[in-house]
Structures are given as C-alpha cells and as structure tokens.
Design an enzyme around this catalytic site. Structure first.
Site, PDB file in Angstrom:
ATOM      1  N   ALA A 162      -3.105  -0.399  -3.569  1.00 45.98           N
ATOM      2  CA  ALA A 162      -2.453   1.018  -3.380  1.00 45.98           C
ATOM      3  C   ALA A 162      -3.171   2.168  -3.441  1.00 45.98           C
ATOM      4  O   ALA A 162      -2.754   3.247  -2.680  1.00 45.98           O
ATOM      5  CB  ALA A 162      -1.396   1.178  -4.779  1.00 45.98           C
ATOM      6  N   PHE A 163      -4.621   1.892  -3.879  1.00 40.96           N
ATOM      7  CA  PHE A 163      -5.417   3.165  -3.875  1.00 40.96           C
ATOM      8  C   PHE A 163      -5.943   3.421  -2.602  1.00 40.96           C
ATOM      9  O   PHE A 163      -6.304   4.558  -2.246  1.00 40.96           O
ATOM     10  CB  PHE A 163      -6.778   2.845  -4.839  1.00 40.96           C
ATOM     11  CG  PHE A 163      -7.693   3.596  -5.083  1.00 40.96           C
ATOM     12  CD1 PHE A 163      -7.324   4.686  -6.121  1.00 40.96           C
ATOM     13  CD2 PHE A 163      -8.908   3.727  -4.423  1.00 40.96           C
ATOM     14  CE1 PHE A 163      -8.266   5.485  -6.364  1.00 40.96           C
ATOM     15  CE2 PHE A 163      -9.661   5.120  -4.673  1.00 40.96           C
ATOM     16  CZ  PHE A 163      -9.387   5.743  -5.722  1.00 40.96           C
ATOM     17  N   GLU A 164      -6.016   2.477  -1.538  1.00 40.16           N
ATOM     18  CA  GLU A 164      -6.171   2.621  -0.165  1.00 40.16           C
ATOM     19  C   GLU A 164      -5.114   3.273   0.706  1.00 40.16           C
ATOM     20  O   GLU A 164      -5.504   3.714   1.832  1.00 40.16           O
ATOM     21  CB  GLU A 164      -6.693   1.390   0.233  1.00 40.16           C
ATOM     22  CG  GLU A 164      -8.212   0.966  -0.093  1.00 40.16           C
ATOM     23  CD  GLU A 164      -8.285   0.436  -1.526  1.00 40.16           C
ATOM     24  OE1 GLU A 164      -7.254  -0.173  -2.003  1.00 40.16           O
ATOM     25  OE2 GLU A 164      -9.236   0.839  -2.581  1.00 40.16           O
TER      26      GLU A 164
ATOM     27  N   ILE B 238       1.155  -2.628 -11.194  1.00 43.81           N
ATOM     28  CA  ILE B 238       1.658  -3.307 -12.346  1.00 43.81           C
ATOM     29  C   ILE B 238       0.747  -3.207 -13.302  1.00 43.81           C
ATOM     30  O   ILE B 238      -0.193  -3.703 -13.433  1.00 43.81           O
ATOM     31  CB  ILE B 238       2.020  -4.917 -11.957  1.00 43.81           C
ATOM     32  CG1 ILE B 238       3.195  -4.810 -10.878  1.00 43.81           C
ATOM     33  CG2 ILE B 238       2.638  -5.508 -13.193  1.00 43.81           C
ATOM     34  CD1 ILE B 238       3.192  -6.351 -10.249  1.00 43.81           C
TER      35      ILE B 238
ATOM     36  N   HIS C  79      -6.610  -0.062 -15.190  1.00 47.71           N
ATOM     37  CA  HIS C  79      -6.927   0.965 -14.074  1.00 47.71           C
ATOM     38  C   HIS C  79      -5.272   1.711 -13.899  1.00 47.71           C
ATOM     39  O   HIS C  79      -5.210   2.563 -12.979  1.00 47.71           O
ATOM     40  CB  HIS C  79      -7.527   0.628 -12.961  1.00 47.71           C
ATOM     41  CG  HIS C  79      -8.875   0.088 -13.044  1.00 47.71           C
ATOM     42  ND1 HIS C  79      -9.755   0.636 -13.885  1.00 47.71           N
ATOM     43  CD2 HIS C  79      -9.330  -0.957 -12.694  1.00 47.71           C
ATOM     44  CE1 HIS C  79     -10.745  -0.293 -14.202  1.00 47.71           C
ATOM     45  NE2 HIS C  79     -10.634  -1.138 -13.447  1.00 47.71           N
TER      46      HIS C  79
ATOM     47  N   PHE D 252       6.892   7.921  -0.311  1.00 46.12           N
ATOM     48  CA  PHE D 252       6.473   7.225  -1.470  1.00 46.12           C
ATOM     49  C   PHE D 252       7.206   5.886  -1.858  1.00 46.12           C
ATOM     50  O   PHE D 252       8.287   6.129  -2.542  1.00 46.12           O
ATOM     51  CB  PHE D 252       6.184   8.084  -2.608  1.00 46.12           C
ATOM     52  CG  PHE D 252       5.593   7.637  -4.050  1.00 46.12           C
ATOM     53  CD1 PHE D 252       4.273   7.732  -3.950  1.00 46.12           C
ATOM     54  CD2 PHE D 252       6.388   7.092  -4.915  1.00 46.12           C
ATOM     55  CE1 PHE D 252       3.394   7.079  -5.041  1.00 46.12           C
ATOM     56  CE2 PHE D 252       5.643   6.358  -6.021  1.00 46.12           C
ATOM     57  CZ  PHE D 252       4.311   6.595  -6.139  1.00 46.12           C
TER      58      PHE D 252
ATOM     59  N   ARG E 215      13.109  -4.612  -8.717  1.00 42.72           N
ATOM     60  CA  ARG E 215      12.987  -3.283  -7.986  1.00 42.72           C
ATOM     61  C   ARG E 215      12.656  -3.802  -6.361  1.00 42.72           C
ATOM     62  O   ARG E 215      12.445  -2.768  -5.365  1.00 42.72           O
ATOM     63  CB  ARG E 215      12.398  -2.178  -8.456  1.00 42.72           C
ATOM     64  CG  ARG E 215      12.920  -1.673  -9.771  1.00 42.72           C
ATOM     65  CD  ARG E 215      11.684  -0.743 -10.593  1.00 42.72           C
ATOM     66  NE  ARG E 215      12.118  -0.712 -11.914  1.00 42.72           N
ATOM     67  CZ  ARG E 215      11.368   0.025 -13.027  1.00 42.72           C
ATOM     68  NH1 ARG E 215      10.496   0.445 -12.452  1.00 42.72           N
ATOM     69  NH2 ARG E 215      11.852  -0.295 -14.046  1.00 42.72           N
TER      70      ARG E 215
HETATM   71  N1  INI Z   1      -3.756  -2.306  -6.397  1.00 39.11           N
HETATM   72  C1  INI Z   1      -2.529  -2.307  -6.551  1.00 39.11           C
HETATM   73  O1  INI Z   1      -1.949  -2.137  -5.316  1.00 39.11           O
HETATM   74  N2  INI Z   1      -1.676  -2.643  -7.454  1.00 39.11           N
HETATM   75  C2  INI Z   1      -2.358  -3.169  -8.517  1.00 39.11           C
HETATM   76  O2  INI Z   1      -1.547  -3.637  -9.612  1.00 39.11           O
HETATM   77  C3  INI Z   1      -3.671  -3.007  -8.801  1.00 39.11           C
HETATM   78  N3  INI Z   1      -4.307  -3.422 -10.027  1.00 39.11           N
HETATM   79  O3  INI Z   1      -3.674  -4.087 -10.740  1.00 39.11           O
HETATM   80  O4  INI Z   1      -5.377  -3.299 -10.213  1.00 39.11           O
HETATM   81  C4  INI Z   1      -4.447  -2.781  -7.684  1.00 39.11           C
HETATM   82  N4  INI Z   1      -5.701  -2.624  -7.952  1.00 39.11           N
HETATM   83  C5  INI Z   1      -6.686  -2.433  -6.665  1.00 39.11           C
HETATM   84  C6  INI Z   1      -6.861  -1.071  -6.129  1.00 39.11           C
HETATM   85  O5  INI Z   1      -5.759  -0.540  -5.486  1.00 39.11           O
HETATM   86  C7  INI Z   1      -7.827  -0.912  -5.047  1.00 39.11           C
HETATM   87  O6  INI Z   1      -7.666  -1.672  -4.155  1.00 39.11           O
HETATM   88  C8  INI Z   1      -9.357  -1.158  -5.517  1.00 39.11           C
HETATM   89  O7  INI Z   1      -9.625  -0.406  -6.866  1.00 39.11           O
HETATM   90  C9  INI Z   1     -10.492  -1.040  -4.647  1.00 39.11           C
HETATM   91  O8  INI Z   1     -10.429   0.605  -4.561  1.00 39.11           O
END
Ligand code: INI
Length: 163
Positions: A49-51, A75, A81, A106, A120
């Site tokens: 999700a971060f990307e 989750i 994090h 979103f 969901r």
């Molecule tokens: N990314 C998710 O999309 N969902 C998660 O639950 C998750 N957890 O649990 O860590 C997660 N981590 C990876 C993050 O999005 C990045 O890809 C990673 O930190 C690299 O930047």
C-alpha cells in the site's frame, strides 16, 4: 451512471493478495457493469500500500485517465507499521488527486484483522473495490461535466446570498 467513455487505471498492491485480489475482481466487474470496456482499463500492480501513491500520481500526471482506483489492504495484526502505512497511503492518495486534478479513489482497506478485511472484500454490496469503482466513474463523469459546463450554470455553485 454510464462509464462507457471513461478511461480508468487501477493500482493494486500485492501485499495481502488474498484480500486485494477480491477487491480487484469486484472493481473490474463493477466497471464492466457500468459500461467501461476492458481496453479502457489499465491495471498496475505495486508491492504494498505504501507504494500506491507514487504510481497513482504518475498515472494521473500522464493525463491518459479520467480516474485512478487505488486498491490495497493494510491489516493491523500483521505490522507495527500499521499507523505509518495507513497515514502515508491515505495522505499520498489524497495529494495525488489534489495535485493533478484527476480523481484518485481510496479503495484501501485498513482493518484490525484478516477476518474484517475478508468481510469488506466480499460480495459486491459489501466490497470496497466495488465501491471504489462506482465512485471512480461518478467522479470521472462529474469532472467531465464540470469541464464542459459553465460552472455557474451547472447548478454546483450557489450564488452567495446578498445581505
Ligand atoms: N503493505 C500492505 O499493503 N499491507 C500491509 O498490511 C502491510 N504490512 O502489514 O506491513 C504492508 N507492508 C508493506 C508496505 O506497504 C511497503 O510495501 C513496504 O514497507 C516497502 O516500502
């Protein structure tokens, strides 16, 4: 709503794929129901999700799409994090939309447990991917309408009341 003339990109993260694949399937079938042809839908996968925000913004900046749908599942049970990822993902998606003028939707689940995420991402009436697809078409049509009409005559703006 008629999504026939809408060009849509979907950014989906592969982390928690058991959930995000269900969001994706519901988003795609909702777009199809709304008339958006398969060749108007561009799919991009990212690791987590971060990307999502960077890719969503890059796609929006290309001006090739009327809306971008972001799908993911963060989750809490699985990461300390959680709060950081949720905050950055939601802020980044919002910024991508405001900075480009393209609707960036979103559709990221943020839940405490896998069970909640599965709940969901169930049938279309309870699936955030389906919701995100409907919102994308609604926003794409709204933006098209606003760009065609004189904004004052469109009924979206109310004249200020004179005191
Ligand atoms: N990314 C998710 O999309 N969902 C998660 O639950 C998750 N957890 O649990 O860590 C997660 N981590 C990876 C993050 O999005 C990045 O890809 C990673 O930190 C690299 O930047």
């Amino acid at each position: 709503m008629d999504g026939t003339d809408c060009q849509v990109a979907i950014v989906v993260s592969t982390f928690n794929e058991v959930v995000t694949s269900r969001l994706l399937a519901a988003a795609e079938s909702t777009l199809t129901q709304l008339g958006t042809p398969q060749n108007h839908i561009q799919l991009v996968r990212v690791p987590g999700a971060f990307e999502i925000p960077l890719i969503a913004k890059t796609l929006a900046q290309s001006r090739r799409f009327d809306a971008i749908i972001c799908l993911g599942a963060v989750i809490r049970g699985e990461t300390p994090h959680f709060d950081y990822i949720c905050a950055e993902t939601s802020r980044g998606i919002g910024r991508a939309s405001l900075e480009t003028g393209i609707p960036v939707i979103f559709g990221v689940l943020t839940t405490d447990t896998v069970d909640q995420a599965m709940e969901r991402s169930g049938p279309p009436e309870r699936n955030k991917g389906a919701d995100a697809a409907r919102t994308a078409i609604e926003m794409a049509l709204l933006m098209k309408h606003l760009s065609k009409t004189n904004i004052r005559q469109s009924g979206f703006l109310r004249e200020p009341t004179k005191s």
